[in-house]
Write a protein that holds these residues in place. Sequence first.
Motif, PDB file in Angstrom:
ATOM      1  N   TRP A  36      19.043 -26.574  45.163  1.00  0.00           N
ATOM      2  CA  TRP A  36      19.105 -27.955  45.640  1.00  0.00           C
ATOM      3  C   TRP A  36      20.169 -28.111  46.723  1.00  0.00           C
ATOM      4  N   ALA A  37      21.306 -27.415  46.547  1.00  0.00           N
ATOM      5  CA  ALA A  37      22.384 -27.510  47.532  1.00  0.00           C
ATOM      6  C   ALA A  37      21.960 -26.963  48.883  1.00  0.00           C
ATOM      7  N   VAL A  38      21.055 -25.996  48.898  1.00  0.00           N
ATOM      8  CA  VAL A  38      20.546 -25.437  50.152  1.00  0.00           C
ATOM      9  C   VAL A  38      19.352 -26.244  50.650  1.00  0.00           C
ATOM     10  N   GLY A  39      18.487 -26.663  49.740  1.00  0.00           N
ATOM     11  CA  GLY A  39      17.248 -27.323  50.131  1.00  0.00           C
ATOM     12  C   GLY A  39      17.447 -28.701  50.734  1.00  0.00           C
ATOM     13  N   VAL A  40      18.336 -29.507  50.160  1.00  0.00           N
ATOM     14  CA  VAL A  40      18.529 -30.873  50.663  1.00  0.00           C
ATOM     15  C   VAL A  40      19.044 -30.882  52.107  1.00  0.00           C
ATOM     16  N   PRO A  41      20.102 -30.111  52.454  1.00  0.00           N
ATOM     17  CA  PRO A  41      20.506 -30.075  53.875  1.00  0.00           C
ATOM     18  C   PRO A  41      19.412 -29.539  54.788  1.00  0.00           C
ATOM     19  N   ALA A  42      18.614 -28.582  54.299  1.00  0.00           N
ATOM     20  CA  ALA A  42      17.527 -28.049  55.126  1.00  0.00           C
ATOM     21  C   ALA A  42      16.499 -29.128  55.443  1.00  0.00           C
ATOM     22  N   VAL A  43      16.167 -29.950  54.461  1.00  0.00           N
ATOM     23  CA  VAL A  43      15.220 -31.040  54.685  1.00  0.00           C
ATOM     24  C   VAL A  43      15.795 -32.058  55.667  1.00  0.00           C
ATOM     25  N   ILE A  44      17.103 -32.344  55.559  1.00  0.00           N
ATOM     26  CA  ILE A  44      17.745 -33.283  56.478  1.00  0.00           C
ATOM     27  C   ILE A  44      17.695 -32.758  57.909  1.00  0.00           C
ATOM     28  N   VAL A  45      17.951 -31.467  58.072  1.00  0.00           N
ATOM     29  CA  VAL A  45      17.880 -30.859  59.407  1.00  0.00           C
ATOM     30  C   VAL A  45      16.461 -30.963  59.967  1.00  0.00           C
ATOM     31  N   LEU A  46      15.458 -30.692  59.126  1.00  0.00           N
ATOM     32  CA  LEU A  46      14.070 -30.817  59.572  1.00  0.00           C
ATOM     33  C   LEU A  46      13.736 -32.257  59.960  1.00  0.00           C
ATOM     34  N   ALA A  47      14.329 -33.219  59.240  1.00  0.00           N
ATOM     35  CA  ALA A  47      14.027 -34.625  59.510  1.00  0.00           C
ATOM     36  C   ALA A  47      14.563 -35.085  60.864  1.00  0.00           C
ATOM     37  N   VAL A  48      15.717 -34.574  61.277  1.00  0.00           N
ATOM     38  CA  VAL A  48      16.334 -35.055  62.524  1.00  0.00           C
ATOM     39  C   VAL A  48      15.847 -34.283  63.745  1.00  0.00           C
ATOM     40  N   LEU A  49      15.052 -33.239  63.557  1.00  0.00           N
ATOM     41  CA  LEU A  49      14.596 -32.438  64.705  1.00  0.00           C
ATOM     42  C   LEU A  49      13.879 -33.268  65.768  1.00  0.00           C
ATOM     43  N   LEU A  54      14.949 -30.483  71.727  1.00  0.00           N
ATOM     44  CA  LEU A  54      15.475 -29.136  71.896  1.00  0.00           C
ATOM     45  C   LEU A  54      14.543 -28.341  72.801  1.00  0.00           C
ATOM     46  N   PRO A  55      15.065 -27.668  73.814  1.00  0.00           N
ATOM     47  CA  PRO A  55      14.196 -26.982  74.781  1.00  0.00           C
ATOM     48  C   PRO A  55      13.260 -25.957  74.150  1.00  0.00           C
ATOM     49  N   LEU A  56      13.734 -25.246  73.131  1.00  0.00           N
ATOM     50  CA  LEU A  56      12.907 -24.203  72.536  1.00  0.00           C
ATOM     51  C   LEU A  56      11.830 -24.746  71.608  1.00  0.00           C
ATOM     52  N   LEU A  57      12.002 -25.968  71.086  1.00  0.00           N
ATOM     53  CA  LEU A  57      11.060 -26.537  70.129  1.00  0.00           C
ATOM     54  C   LEU A  57      10.219 -27.668  70.694  1.00  0.00           C
ATOM     55  N   ASP A  58      10.682 -28.312  71.724  1.00  0.00           N
ATOM     56  CA  ASP A  58       9.992 -29.483  72.246  1.00  0.00           C
ATOM     57  C   ASP A  58       8.601 -29.110  72.766  1.00  0.00           C
ATOM     58  N   THR A  59       7.678 -30.067  72.673  1.00  0.00           N
ATOM     59  CA  THR A  59       6.318 -29.871  73.186  1.00  0.00           C
ATOM     60  C   THR A  59       6.157 -30.726  74.436  1.00  0.00           C
ATOM     61  N   PRO A  60       6.282 -30.130  75.626  1.00  0.00           N
ATOM     62  CA  PRO A  60       6.282 -30.917  76.867  1.00  0.00           C
ATOM     63  C   PRO A  60       5.003 -31.704  77.096  1.00  0.00           C
ATOM     64  N   GLY A  61       3.872 -31.207  76.584  1.00  0.00           N
ATOM     65  CA  GLY A  61       2.601 -31.875  76.858  1.00  0.00           C
ATOM     66  C   GLY A  61       2.331 -33.077  75.989  1.00  0.00           C
ATOM     67  N   THR A  62       3.072 -33.268  74.913  1.00  0.00           N
ATOM     68  CA  THR A  62       2.827 -34.381  73.993  1.00  0.00           C
ATOM     69  C   THR A  62       4.110 -34.713  73.247  1.00  0.00           C
ATOM     70  N   ASP A  63       4.095 -35.824  72.532  1.00  0.00           N
ATOM     71  CA  ASP A  63       5.280 -36.269  71.809  1.00  0.00           C
ATOM     72  C   ASP A  63       5.565 -35.337  70.636  1.00  0.00           C
ATOM     73  N   PHE A  64       6.779 -34.824  70.564  1.00  0.00           N
ATOM     74  CA  PHE A  64       7.142 -33.869  69.520  1.00  0.00           C
ATOM     75  C   PHE A  64       7.108 -34.523  68.140  1.00  0.00           C
ATOM     76  N   GLY A  65       7.511 -35.792  68.049  1.00  0.00           N
ATOM     77  CA  GLY A  65       7.457 -36.483  66.768  1.00  0.00           C
ATOM     78  C   GLY A  65       6.042 -36.602  66.249  1.00  0.00           C
ATOM     79  N   ALA A  66       5.079 -36.912  67.128  1.00  0.00           N
ATOM     80  CA  ALA A  66       3.679 -37.010  66.712  1.00  0.00           C
ATOM     81  C   ALA A  66       3.141 -35.658  66.279  1.00  0.00           C
ATOM     82  N   VAL A  67       3.578 -34.596  66.966  1.00  0.00           N
ATOM     83  CA  VAL A  67       3.161 -33.244  66.569  1.00  0.00           C
ATOM     84  C   VAL A  67       3.681 -32.906  65.173  1.00  0.00           C
ATOM     85  N   MET A  68       4.945 -33.247  64.902  1.00  0.00           N
ATOM     86  CA  MET A  68       5.506 -32.966  63.587  1.00  0.00           C
ATOM     87  C   MET A  68       4.859 -33.831  62.511  1.00  0.00           C
TER      88      MET A  68
END
Length: 409
Positions: A36-49, A54-68
């Motif tokens: 739980w101590a590892v999982g909860v921060p990991a979920v928080i990090v995924l939520a704020v992405l 971020l240049p390596l993760l962003d999707t230039p052709g469409t909204d990254f939030g909609a993709v996620m």
Amino acid sequence: MMHTKTAPTPEHSSTGRGVGDAIRNWWGGLARPAQWAVGVPAVIVLAVLPLFKLPLLDTPGTDFGAVMAQVAMYALAAIGLNVVVGQAGLLDLGYIGFYAVGAYSVGLLTSPDSPWNQTNGGFLDSKWAWLACVPIAIGMTAVAGLILGTPTLRLRGDYLAIVTLGFGEIVRLMAQNLPEITNGNLGLHKVEYPHLGESDKHPVGYFSGNIGDPHSANPLDRAGSGTWWYWLGLVMVVIVLMLVGNLERSRVGRSWVAIREDEDAAEIMGVPTFKFKLWAFMIGAAIGGLSGALYAGQVQYVNPSGFNIINSMLFLCAVVLGGKGNKLGVIVGAFLVVYLPNRFMSVNVGGQSLGDYKYLFFGLALVVVMIFRPQGLFPARQKLLAYGRQVYRAVRRPVVAEQATGAGR
């Protein structure tokens, strides 16, 4: 001369065969509070992405939030299909049918194009109609799983696969050929969504028509409607993972594994195989209905063309790529299936977007995976599902003590 027996290398040792094995072994060795101590921060990090491009993760052709948000929907569907295929070993090629039932359950009750609309003087208020329809969609798809599974789960292998494939097509064709109810190919428009955060700045709330303010320090204003749907989907994924995980560690999960490994042997040992296969079918269907309800609310439009056999194969592709029987593995598979085509949508080769070749790439990826890693990128390992860590330690401790005694001699 005394010979000391050497214990076999345990499953949780550091001698994993790859990165996925090493991560799984490390995770399996953690106590539940540490997980739980590892999982909860990991979920928080995924939520704020999605809040940061971020240049390596962003999707230039469409909204990254909609993709996620789409990743979250596919992850839910993949988890549900994994219960059927990965846990119980039932080959389901028409899982898109349950996804469609969940989406149409919301659309028929909330769209003004539907004769069953309940938001215009009915028992549903538009502000909370979508939320009220979610349990209805889950119940309807569970019933659909019961209706389909009761006569067909006597079949096995290819025969069951063909029947489920037919079910998926029947649902799509019914939606297409019942225009007086489903509006046919025109589809159902203005499907309801959560009316949260309505104000002068956001007249229709956070979940619709909200492009977000990338310069705002407030994460609620910074997030667009796609990000809000991603957050909602992420919460649902976590809840479903917890429920399915508890099922896997229960008598139900052990029965699924027994059926998957050898149904005849499980039947001989007293496992009521038909009952537990039907449970798997209904639970998987209910999770697929939840994913369909999420889809209907986000898109606010439901029509038959969105529930073709290709999308059903993409769900199955996510399960196979990630690793059948591994919940986190199928989530990775869903991420790859959704994210990669959108990531390469802006990359043009010879005047053609690479995202348009996604089916070719997925086909090649499946061939490569089947040759070099047939169990998927993160294959499930056979282990004791109940009290596994306690039993392993109890068995391992005497062997280690014996080795230490032999070495001292």
